[in-house]
Design an enzyme around this catalytic site. Structure first.
Site, PDB file in Angstrom:
ATOM      1  CD  GLU A 200     -10.318  18.741 -12.409  1.00  0.00           C
ATOM      2  OE1 GLU A 200      -9.230  18.386 -12.921  1.00  0.00           O
ATOM      3  OE2 GLU A 200     -11.231  17.950 -12.150  1.00  0.00           O
ATOM      4  NE  ARG A 297     -16.200   1.987 -17.565  1.00  0.00           N
ATOM      5  CZ  ARG A 297     -14.904   2.177 -17.676  1.00  0.00           C
ATOM      6  NH1 ARG A 297     -14.082   1.176 -17.466  1.00  0.00           N
ATOM      7  NH2 ARG A 297     -14.385   3.339 -17.988  1.00  0.00           N
TER       8      ARG A 297
END
Ligand code: ADP
Length: 669
Positions: A200, A297
């Protein structure tokens, strides 16, 4: 709705899930490891079943065993909390196969978001913005190097299967790329069993801003605003807040919609978080945002969202998992005020945040206030922070009508958090809340590193005011002793405050710090209420307000808290304005170890490591002679002979670990 669920987790999150279940009338089953036999989460649930050994792989990660326990106890669903099995697609699938509801997204969504590279490809196809970079399958070193050159340095290498910052390498220049790639691959292999990497563009001033999303089985998807988690150390969150400051309404809306879009792309259900990395300008204002990853989650920091929305996200999770539609639609959710969470850890910020373990001898936290101060914890005073699990002690969450109010509330809540027994980051957090960049919301992920000096090197200079507090605490404990001893309170014969006729009484009090190496002697004159340290003399009065002492020293007002160690009243912990100093009062009269004297044994007063032994069996010692040195909380404590005698056995050798109460030395009787 469910009648009974199993909570496949421990610590604060297990307690937090149990709390909502209790409110909703849902019975809970806890599972616990050997180390957690008496822990708070076990007591917070209606039933508890032992699952295995202390190491997570022998207990909280044993998916099959946990499913078996759920079936045996008649639980209908499993809440995985965060960590452990929460993002394990195989476990989610196994629950389904066993006829249990996994309180989380479908296994396919966990799987889709499990690999950073695969998730990026998916997001790319859904038009969610990505950091410029390469996340394809070609892993040939020369090809990756050429890609990095094309992106332009600095670049960031990440393990595709990564998490927790593992494998991440910043590469400053083309020459440094090959070595960084090798080391990233090695770490990726050893941590995740998968060498795959992605590249990145490295953003120079990144902020971490994430969106809380929720989706139901009916196909509705909404976002519950944003959180800023830029204040990080070693890529781990330290302080989180909601809403994210210095982000325009347009950017917030665009991020929220991109996050819901991301969730819909993978057929998401339940609570999820889409993390974005956001470019900040010099004042910290958010600019372009890019998708980083999706956590499938409930997040550690979900309480800040609950505080600003007034919703219970665990209740939402339960409702969605039970098949109900989302409780609110997008336009029905409101954001109100500002919330901040600080993660209180057993760790030593001055020693590279090394985790610390041991007994929580004191755990005094500010009182909870509904909607304003919240404490999520899985431990009580007397519990042990063990090396087996994440050393988080508590999450302190505050709410204020605006950010400034919340910042000041957090500051004072931290000042009221007094933990003794192990090193914690409380004082460090207190300094963080006093840091200008944080107060001004000029946030980016480099904030701690940039302010390292102010944040990581606490003010060590001892001031006369510190000693004045210690003196006040001593005078108070003397008063207590006098009061309890005095049968006739009014009798002049019972007065023990060193009053002398026609003469002013001056008493000297000595305090030591830094493991005994620095000694300060303070003279206190009872008649004219002055204290002197060397040539410095000050007028001194104080008031004891129970959990706080207020004093006036030459017209200057100050307040602090002093907590004495429950096993050693001469060990004084001074908490003042984000500082925590450990002091020892040198009591000239006290016969130490008087209990030991009657038993002929010498036990360890605290858990620690034996770092020096001064005696051998057969040695004749006099009271006060140094016998051995135990290091605890990174401080050295010299254990001295409680009486004259002959050493018959020394039970430990140098370098060994001792627990509190272990018998160190036996004397000949
Ligand atoms: P992990 O899953 O290992 O925790 P993330 O991809 O979530 O890794 O990144 C963790 C942190 O690393 C982010 O919160 C941010 O501080 C930093 N980071 C990640 N990507 C970049 C980037 N492209 N440029 C600068 N910093 C980054």
């Amino acid at each position: 709705m469910f009648n009974k669920i199993l909570i496949a987790n421990r610590g604060e999150i297990a307690c937090r899930v149990a709390r909502t279940c209790r409110r909703l009338g849902i019975k809970t089953v806890a599972v616990y490891s050997d180390a957690d036999k008496n822990s708070l989460h076990v007591q917070s649930c209606d039933e508890a079943v032992h699952v295995g050994g202390s190491a997570p792989k022998d207990s909280y990660l044993l998916g099959d065993k946990i499913i078996k326990i759920a079936l045996e106890t008649g639980a209908q669903a499993i809440h995985p909390g965060y960590g452990f099995l929460s993002e394990n697609a195989d476990f989610a699938q196994a629950c389904e196969k066993a006829g249990l509801v996994f309180i989380g997204p479908p296994a396919s969504a966990i799987f889709a978001m499990g690999s950073k590279s695969a998730a990026k490809s998916l997001m790319e196809s859904a038009d969610v913005p990505l950091v410029p970079g390469y996340h394809g399958d070609n892993q040939e070193a020369g090809f990756l190097h050429a890609q990095a050159d094309l992106i332009g340095y600095p670049v960031l290498l990440k393990a595709s299967a990564g998490g927790g910052g593992k494998g991440m390498r910043i590469v400053e220049s083309s020459e440094k790329f090959p070595a960084a790639l090798d080391s990233c691959k090695r770490e990726a292999q050893s941590s995740f069993g998968d060498q795959k990497v992605l590249i990145e563009k490295y953003l120079s001033r990144p902020r971490h801003i994430e969106i809380q999303i929720f989706a139901d089985k009916q196909g509705n998807g909404i976002y519950l605003f944003d959180r800023d988690c830029s204040v990080q150390r070693r890529h781990q969150k330290v302080i989180e807040e909601a809403p994210a400051p210095r982000v325009s309404a347009e950017i917030k809306k665009a991020m929220g919609e991109a996050a819901v879009n991301a969730a819909k792309t993978v057929g998401y259900e339940g609570a999820g978080t889409v993390e974005f990395i956001v470019e900040a300008d010099q004042d910290g204002n958010a600019g372009r945002f890019y998708f980083m990853e999706m956590n499938t989650r409930l997040q550690v920091e979900h309480p800040v969202t609950e505080m600003i929305t007034g919703q219970d996200l665990v209740e939402w999770q339960l409702r969605v998992a039970a098949g109900e539609p989302l409780p609110l639609l997008q336009n029905e959710i409101q954001s109100n005020g500002h919330a901040i969470e600080a993660r209180i850890y057993a760790e030593n910020p001055e020693k590279k945040f090394l985790p610390s373990t041991g007994t929580l001898f004191a755990l005094n936290m500010p009182a909870e206030e509904k909607g304003s101060i919240r404490i999520d914890t899985g431990v009580r005073v007397g519990d042990v922070i063990s090396p087996f699990y994440d050393p988080m002690i508590a999450k302190l969450i505050v709410w204020g009508a605006d950010r400034r109010t919340a910042v000041f509330k957090m500051r004072s809540a931290l000042d009221d958090s007094h933990i003794i027994g192990l090193s914690t980051n409380v004082a460090f957090l207190g300094r963080l809340l006093r840091c200008d960049a944080f107060i001004d919301a000029n946030l980016d992920t480099g904030l701690i590193a940039k302010n390292e000096k102010a944040l990581l090197t606490p003010e060590k200079t001892v001031q006369i005011v510190d000693l004045a507090f210690l003196l006040a605490a001593r005078l108070e404990s003397d008063m207590l002793k006098i009061r309890s001893a005095a049968r006739e309170l009014d009798s002049p014969w019972q007065q023990q405050d060193a009053w002398r006729m026609n003469k002013s009484c001056i008493r000297e009090f000595s305090f030591t710090t830094d493991g005994g190496s620095a000694v300060y002697s303070l003279r206190y004159c009872y008649q004219d209420k002055t204290i002197s340290l060397g040539d410095q003399k000050s007028k001194f009065t104080y008031r004891n307000l129970g959990n706080e002492i207020r004093l006036e020293l030459d017209g200057l007002h100050a307040s602090a808290s002093i907590v004495s160690h429950p096993l050693n009243s001469n060990e004084l912990h001074l908490f003042r304005e984000g500082r925590h100093q450990v002091w020892a009062y040198q009591d000239p009269l006290e016969m130490s170890y008087s209990e030991e004297a009657s038993t002929g044994k010498l036990t360890a007063p605290m858990p620690g490591k034996v770092i020096a032994i001064h005696v051998k069996p057969g040695a004749l010692v006099k009271v006060g002679d140094p016998l051995l040195v135990v290091e605890a909380m990174k401080m050295e404590h010299t254990i001295t002979a409680p009486f004259d005698g002959e050493v018959s056995e020394v039970n430990y050798s140098q370098g060994e670990h001792v627990n509190e109460g272990d018998q160190l030395i036996i004397f000949k009787s």
